[in-house]
Design a protein around this motif. Structure first.
Motif, PDB file in Angstrom:
ATOM      1  N   ASP A  37     -59.715 -36.847   7.938  1.00 56.65           N
ATOM      2  CA  ASP A  37     -59.300 -36.276   6.653  1.00 56.65           C
ATOM      3  C   ASP A  37     -60.467 -35.738   5.835  1.00 56.65           C
ATOM      4  O   ASP A  37     -60.323 -35.443   4.653  1.00 56.65           O
ATOM      5  CB  ASP A  37     -58.531 -37.310   5.829  1.00 56.65           C
ATOM      6  CG  ASP A  37     -59.350 -38.559   5.526  1.00 56.65           C
ATOM      7  OD1 ASP A  37     -60.518 -38.605   5.959  1.00 56.65           O
ATOM      8  OD2 ASP A  37     -58.820 -39.459   4.855  1.00 56.65           O
ATOM      9  N   LYS A  91     -64.733 -40.557  -2.024  1.00 54.33           N
ATOM     10  CA  LYS A  91     -64.453 -39.157  -2.313  1.00 54.33           C
ATOM     11  C   LYS A  91     -65.546 -38.316  -1.652  1.00 54.33           C
ATOM     12  O   LYS A  91     -66.711 -38.723  -1.611  1.00 54.33           O
ATOM     13  CB  LYS A  91     -64.418 -38.925  -3.823  1.00 54.33           C
ATOM     14  CG  LYS A  91     -63.206 -39.551  -4.502  1.00 54.33           C
ATOM     15  CD  LYS A  91     -63.164 -39.236  -5.988  1.00 54.33           C
ATOM     16  CE  LYS A  91     -61.934 -39.851  -6.631  1.00 54.33           C
ATOM     17  NZ  LYS A  91     -61.893 -39.583  -8.102  1.00 54.33           N
ATOM     18  N   GLN A 165     -59.936 -31.575  -5.290  1.00 54.79           N
ATOM     19  CA  GLN A 165     -58.605 -31.786  -5.859  1.00 54.79           C
ATOM     20  C   GLN A 165     -57.748 -30.533  -5.703  1.00 54.79           C
ATOM     21  O   GLN A 165     -56.560 -30.617  -5.368  1.00 54.79           O
ATOM     22  CB  GLN A 165     -58.713 -32.155  -7.336  1.00 54.79           C
ATOM     23  CG  GLN A 165     -59.316 -33.518  -7.617  1.00 54.79           C
ATOM     24  CD  GLN A 165     -59.415 -33.785  -9.105  1.00 54.79           C
ATOM     25  OE1 GLN A 165     -58.598 -33.347  -9.894  1.00 54.79           O
ATOM     26  NE2 GLN A 165     -60.458 -34.503  -9.496  1.00 54.79           N
ATOM     27  N   GLN A 168     -55.851 -29.948  -2.535  1.00 49.05           N
ATOM     28  CA  GLN A 168     -54.590 -30.638  -2.273  1.00 49.05           C
ATOM     29  C   GLN A 168     -53.438 -29.642  -2.274  1.00 49.05           C
ATOM     30  O   GLN A 168     -52.401 -29.874  -1.661  1.00 49.05           O
ATOM     31  CB  GLN A 168     -54.340 -31.728  -3.328  1.00 49.05           C
ATOM     32  CG  GLN A 168     -55.408 -32.802  -3.385  1.00 49.05           C
ATOM     33  CD  GLN A 168     -55.470 -33.638  -2.118  1.00 49.05           C
ATOM     34  OE1 GLN A 168     -54.532 -33.685  -1.346  1.00 49.05           O
ATOM     35  NE2 GLN A 168     -56.595 -34.308  -1.911  1.00 49.05           N
ATOM     36  N   ASN A 169     -53.625 -28.542  -2.999  1.00 48.46           N
ATOM     37  CA  ASN A 169     -52.670 -27.438  -2.945  1.00 48.46           C
ATOM     38  C   ASN A 169     -53.046 -26.574  -1.756  1.00 48.46           C
ATOM     39  O   ASN A 169     -54.017 -25.818  -1.812  1.00 48.46           O
ATOM     40  CB  ASN A 169     -52.713 -26.635  -4.245  1.00 48.46           C
ATOM     41  CG  ASN A 169     -51.792 -25.418  -4.219  1.00 48.46           C
ATOM     42  OD1 ASN A 169     -51.135 -25.131  -3.213  1.00 48.46           O
ATOM     43  ND2 ASN A 169     -51.745 -24.701  -5.322  1.00 48.46           N
ATOM     44  N   GLN A 170     -52.314 -26.710  -0.667  1.00 50.28           N
ATOM     45  CA  GLN A 170     -52.705 -26.052   0.582  1.00 50.28           C
ATOM     46  C   GLN A 170     -52.675 -24.528   0.502  1.00 50.28           C
ATOM     47  O   GLN A 170     -53.182 -23.838   1.382  1.00 50.28           O
ATOM     48  CB  GLN A 170     -51.810 -26.528   1.726  1.00 50.28           C
ATOM     49  CG  GLN A 170     -52.158 -27.914   2.252  1.00 50.28           C
ATOM     50  CD  GLN A 170     -51.632 -29.019   1.370  1.00 50.28           C
ATOM     51  OE1 GLN A 170     -50.519 -28.935   0.879  1.00 50.28           O
ATOM     52  NE2 GLN A 170     -52.426 -30.061   1.172  1.00 50.28           N
ATOM     53  N   LYS A 207     -57.048 -30.852   5.458  1.00 50.29           N
ATOM     54  CA  LYS A 207     -56.011 -31.229   4.490  1.00 50.29           C
ATOM     55  C   LYS A 207     -54.675 -30.606   4.862  1.00 50.29           C
ATOM     56  O   LYS A 207     -53.622 -31.234   4.697  1.00 50.29           O
ATOM     57  CB  LYS A 207     -56.444 -30.830   3.076  1.00 50.29           C
ATOM     58  CG  LYS A 207     -57.550 -31.728   2.533  1.00 50.29           C
ATOM     59  CD  LYS A 207     -57.802 -31.499   1.068  1.00 50.29           C
ATOM     60  CE  LYS A 207     -58.843 -32.497   0.549  1.00 50.29           C
ATOM     61  NZ  LYS A 207     -58.362 -33.895   0.633  1.00 50.29           N
ATOM     62  N   ARG A 208     -54.685 -29.381   5.359  1.00 53.98           N
ATOM     63  CA  ARG A 208     -53.425 -28.757   5.786  1.00 53.98           C
ATOM     64  C   ARG A 208     -52.840 -29.480   6.997  1.00 53.98           C
ATOM     65  O   ARG A 208     -51.628 -29.689   7.079  1.00 53.98           O
ATOM     66  CB  ARG A 208     -53.669 -27.278   6.112  1.00 53.98           C
ATOM     67  CG  ARG A 208     -53.871 -26.412   4.892  1.00 53.98           C
ATOM     68  CD  ARG A 208     -54.332 -25.020   5.252  1.00 53.98           C
ATOM     69  NE  ARG A 208     -54.422 -24.160   4.082  1.00 53.98           N
ATOM     70  CZ  ARG A 208     -55.025 -22.987   4.047  1.00 53.98           C
ATOM     71  NH1 ARG A 208     -55.618 -22.532   5.163  1.00 53.98           N
ATOM     72  NH2 ARG A 208     -55.069 -22.272   2.946  1.00 53.98           N
ATOM     73  N   ARG A 210     -53.362 -32.646   7.802  1.00 55.22           N
ATOM     74  CA  ARG A 210     -52.854 -33.941   7.336  1.00 55.22           C
ATOM     75  C   ARG A 210     -51.511 -33.778   6.638  1.00 55.22           C
ATOM     76  O   ARG A 210     -50.596 -34.583   6.820  1.00 55.22           O
ATOM     77  CB  ARG A 210     -53.860 -34.579   6.378  1.00 55.22           C
ATOM     78  CG  ARG A 210     -55.164 -34.986   7.007  1.00 55.22           C
ATOM     79  CD  ARG A 210     -55.110 -36.314   7.695  1.00 55.22           C
ATOM     80  NE  ARG A 210     -54.941 -37.411   6.768  1.00 55.22           N
ATOM     81  CZ  ARG A 210     -55.200 -38.670   7.067  1.00 55.22           C
ATOM     82  NH1 ARG A 210     -55.650 -38.990   8.272  1.00 55.22           N
ATOM     83  NH2 ARG A 210     -55.016 -39.629   6.185  1.00 55.22           N
ATOM     84  N   ALA A 211     -51.394 -32.736   5.816  1.00 54.40           N
ATOM     85  CA  ALA A 211     -50.124 -32.494   5.124  1.00 54.40           C
ATOM     86  C   ALA A 211     -49.015 -32.206   6.133  1.00 54.40           C
ATOM     87  O   ALA A 211     -47.893 -32.700   6.001  1.00 54.40           O
ATOM     88  CB  ALA A 211     -50.273 -31.334   4.146  1.00 54.40           C
ATOM     89  N   HIS A 267     -47.966 -44.135   2.342  1.00 56.49           N
ATOM     90  CA  HIS A 267     -48.184 -42.923   1.551  1.00 56.49           C
ATOM     91  C   HIS A 267     -46.952 -42.612   0.701  1.00 56.49           C
ATOM     92  O   HIS A 267     -47.085 -42.240  -0.465  1.00 56.49           O
ATOM     93  CB  HIS A 267     -48.482 -41.754   2.495  1.00 56.49           C
ATOM     94  CG  HIS A 267     -48.645 -40.446   1.779  1.00 56.49           C
ATOM     95  ND1 HIS A 267     -49.817 -40.070   1.150  1.00 56.49           N
ATOM     96  CD2 HIS A 267     -47.768 -39.419   1.560  1.00 56.49           C
ATOM     97  CE1 HIS A 267     -49.660 -38.893   0.599  1.00 56.49           C
ATOM     98  NE2 HIS A 267     -48.443 -38.463   0.835  1.00 56.49           N
TER      99      HIS A 267
END
Length: 270
Positions: A37, A91, A165, A168-170, A207-208, A210-211, A267
């Motif tokens: 991640d 982080k 942060q 988080q918006n892919q 991140k994409r 993982r989402a 989650h």
């Protein structure tokens, strides 16, 4: 199997969370494909050691107390039948403040924690082994890390934190992020890699993926999630997913195991 996610109380700016992962031993040595991640983690593990499958299809024993991270691809882990693991997730822009030179020695590796923290990390692991409350153990870990913080904040840390942060918006891309945080793309890419050990594009990709993995845990069709994940076509989505996991989305669904399910449920509860 228990998976619990504990948010930090003392190091809210530096830590993302602390995972507690515990199994009762009913399923001896279960294989699981770990999905990276983009973070560095401090792992304190009690029980039989974990084993990681190498490219030569051999298993190597992992240190019970280790620093792991900087991984670009998923990899198979063999979990023993009875264990408790505390996983401290830093982080991305902060890990090096507790572990200077981390990215030079720990990218795509598992490093013995005592090589970074010395004997004190072994003493901490022994100390919290007797704790019956996970939250108390997590607080003791935070207190230890406060003493180990050795570097001041980098001037750009708040901006890089905010950039992560935004990721988080892919749907975000590097150009949009740079406009939002007020940095040139060239400077952003340089500072981001220096602080996190990754390129911005790699973190976005992880991140994409993982989402998408969370969506696949719900058995949802990936083609219905293209816009939500920031992809323009299915082939691009499949390419990125396979680049990280070495599996197509359909193969990933076919290989889901109870460890995936446990983390997914943890989650969803937050």
């Amino acid at each position: 199997m228990i998976v619990k996610k504990i948010y930090p109380r003392l190091l809210k700016e530096e830590l993302a969370y602390i995972y507690v992962f515990q199994d009762d031993g009913k399923t001896p040595f279960e294989n699981h494909k770990h999905l990276p991640d983009g973070t560095f983690d401090l792992m304190i593990h009690y029980g039989e050691p974990l084993r990681q499958k190498t490219e030569s299809n051999q298993y190597k024993v992992l240190p019970n107390i280790r620093v792991a991270g900087g991984h670009n691809h998923s990899f198979p882990i063999s979990y023993p039948g009875h264990f408790t693991i505390f996983a401290v997730v830093f982080k991305p822009a902060h890990a090096s403040y507790f572990m200077p030179g981390l990215k030079d020695i720990a990218v795509d590796k598992n490093v013995r924690a005592e090589d970074i923290f010395g004997q004190e990390i072994l003493n901490l692991a022994e100390h919290i082994s007797g704790f019956s409350c996970f939250e108390d153990a997590a607080l003791a870990i935070e207190s230890f890390l406060i003493q180990k913080r050795v570097a001041p904040n980098n001037f750009y840390t708040p901006q890089i934190d905010y950039a992560v942060q935004l990721m988080q918006n892919q749907k975000m891309n590097v150009s949009n992020i740079c406009r939002e945080i007020g940095m040139s793309e060239r400077n952003f890419r340089r500072v981001f890699r220096n602080l996190t050990g990754f390129s911005p594009r790699k973190i976005l990709q992880l991140k994409r993926v993982r989402a998408l993995s969370r969506i696949l845990n719900e058995r949802a069709a990936p083609h219905a999630q293209l816009e939500r994940l920031g992809y323009y076509d299915l082939s691009h989505l499949i390419h990125d997913f396979k680049a990280v996991t070495n599996l197509t989305p359909q193969q990933y669904i076919s290989n889901l195991d109870r460890i995936d399910t446990a983390f997914h449920q943890a989650h969803r509860q937050l």
